[in-house]
Design an enzyme around this catalytic site. Structure first.
Site, short mmCIF file in Angstrom:
data_model
loop_
_atom_site.label_atom_id
_atom_site.label_comp_id
_atom_site.label_asym_id
_atom_site.label_seq_id
_atom_site.Cartn_x
_atom_site.Cartn_y
_atom_site.Cartn_z
N ASP A 194 1.64 7.04 1.92
CA ASP A 194 2.21 8.30 1.14
C ASP A 194 3.37 8.74 1.82
OD1 ASP A 194 -0.08 9.10 -0.69
OD2 ASP A 194 -1.23 8.64 1.05
N HIS A 232 -9.59 0.94 -1.13
CA HIS A 232 -9.56 1.87 0.26
C HIS A 232 -10.86 1.58 1.08
CE1 HIS A 232 -5.79 3.18 -1.12
NE2 HIS A 232 -5.59 4.24 -0.07
N HIS A 288 0.73 -1.15 0.08
CA HIS A 288 0.03 -0.07 0.07
C HIS A 288 0.97 1.31 -0.02
CE1 HIS A 288 -3.68 1.93 1.81
NE2 HIS A 288 -3.10 2.95 1.20
N GLU A 345 -11.17 3.67 6.18
CA GLU A 345 -10.29 4.71 6.80
C GLU A 345 -10.65 5.79 7.44
OE1 GLU A 345 -8.04 6.83 3.58
OE2 GLU A 345 -6.36 7.18 4.75
N1 ADE Z 1 -4.67 8.63 -2.18
C1 ADE Z 1 -3.47 8.78 -1.55
N2 ADE Z 1 -3.42 8.51 -0.32
C2 ADE Z 1 -4.64 8.13 0.01
C3 ADE Z 1 -5.49 7.74 1.19
N3 ADE Z 1 -4.43 7.60 2.38
N4 ADE Z 1 -6.65 7.52 1.45
C4 ADE Z 1 -7.36 7.82 0.10
N5 ADE Z 1 -6.80 8.10 -0.87
C5 ADE Z 1 -5.38 8.39 -1.12
ZN ZN Z 2 -3.82 4.67 0.56
#
Ligand code: ADE
Ligand code: ZN
Length: 338
Positions: free
Chosen positions: A279, A197, A17, A200
């Site tokens: 990220d 995703h 991820h 979250e």
């Molecule tokens: N795009 C990049 N990072 C993300 C994240 N944590 N959640 C959703 N979309 C994303």
């Molecule tokens: Zn992500």
């Protein structure tokens, strides 16, 4: 006895991820803005980095889309991917499955071919030069409509052999997986893997939908699944992998203190958790920093850390022989790192 931080640094790992556009370090962003003669809003790298404070996912996404705006040429995408792959190899990542967001580029006039050629050539060179295998997962932006996702999949098909699956990312709240049923069905009919995703920021219902409507093989994040006991039991029974990203959760205020991170509860519930960076350029760390942060905050044992690394290989879209090779190398590492 090797201390756990040193042990983690050399531990063979998979990363499942990571958004390639989220690995765009400010220094490289600046260099590419200059190379492409693009005026930049921030006066310096430090000023840009200082803007990396987020109250929620959307705050981050606003900056993320702005940052990727300087990527224009095949060389830019190559440089971006190669920079990530070098960092990953330096952190003992042996296999990476990397997300990319084509609509973030095609919608501003960059051809799909430019994106995929640059990323793909970096993956090929990394395999040769760094001894790291990597593959691509094409993500649909869920704040856009399904028509746009279908068009993107269509546009990508000439390069079908260069990506192994599809994913779903961007603003979660208000954009349930149900919105993307047709495009996921189409992707699966083409033999592509499916991930999304879910959970979250969004509710447990979105995790149910990702499983039942999109028929995903992994859930990206999945934190909020723990709010639903029935869902948690199902995820455990199905050994459904969760790609957990602790520093992302902290930086996006999904958790407010690493000591409250749900990873320990996930392990206690028998969930198949893996650790990842999401990220890394924006959230203060690559995969090792994620392992270290959560290990220290939750007091994870060496055995738990090894289980998490093993889960990364078990949950990867690799054939059984490759998984066994990686798991054997992990065992050898544990036997020698006394
Ligand atoms: N795009 C990049 N990072 C993300 C994240 N944590 N959640 C959703 N979309 C994303
Ligand atoms: Zn992500």
């Amino acid at each position: 006895m090797t201390d756990l931080t040193t042990f983690i640094a050399g531990l063979p790992k998979a990363e499942l991820h990571v958004h390639i556009e989220g690995s765009f370090e400010p220094e490289l962003m600046y260099a590419l803005a200059q190379r492409n003669r693009i005026a930049f809003r921030y006066a310096s790298v430090d000023e840009l980095r200082a803007a990396y404070r987020f109250g929620n996912l959307q705050d981050f996404l606003d900056l993320y889309y702005q940052g990727m705006g300087v990527l224009r040429t095949e060389q830019d995408f190559y440089d971006l991917a190669m920079a990530y792959l070098r960092r990953a190899a330096g952190q003992a990542v042996r296999h990476a499955e990397i997300f990319f967001d084509p609509q973030g580029h095609t919608d501003r006039g960059v051809a799909f071919k430019t994106v995929i050629d640059g990323l793909w050539h970096a993956l090929e060179d990394a395999r040769r030069e760094l001894g790291l295998s990597a593959s691509l997962i094409l993500c649909f932006l869920r704040h856009l409509d399904e028509e746009s996702a279908l068009k993107t999949l269509e546009e990508a098909l000439p390069w079908r052999d260069r990506f192994i699956g599809v994913g779903l990312d961007s603003s979660e709240k208000g954009h349930p997986p149900a919105k993307f049923q047709r495009v996921f069905a189409k992707a699966r009919s083409l033999g592509l893997h499916a991930v999304a995703h879910a959970g979250e920021e969004g509710p447990p219902e979105y995790v149910w939908e990702a499983l039942d409507l999109l028929k995903v093989e992994r859930i990206d994040h999945g934190n909020r699944a723990l709010e639903d006991a029935g869902l948690t039991a199902r995820l455990a029974a199905e050994r459904m992998p969760l790609t957990v990203c602790p520093l992302s959760n902290l930086k996006l205020c999904v958790v407010h203190d690493m000591k409250d991170h749900p990873l320990r509860r996930m392990l206690q519930a028998g969930l198949m958790a893996t650790l990842n960076s999401d990220d890394p350029a924006y959230f203060g760390g690559y995969v090792n920093e994620n392992y270290i942060a959560v290990q220290q905050a939750l007091g994870l044992s060496r055995d738990e850390v090894v289980t998490l690394a093993g889960n990364g290989f078990r949950a990867a879209f690799l054939d059984d022989a490759a998984k066994q090779r990686h798991l054997a190398a992990l065992e050898r590492y544990c036997a020698t790192a006394v």
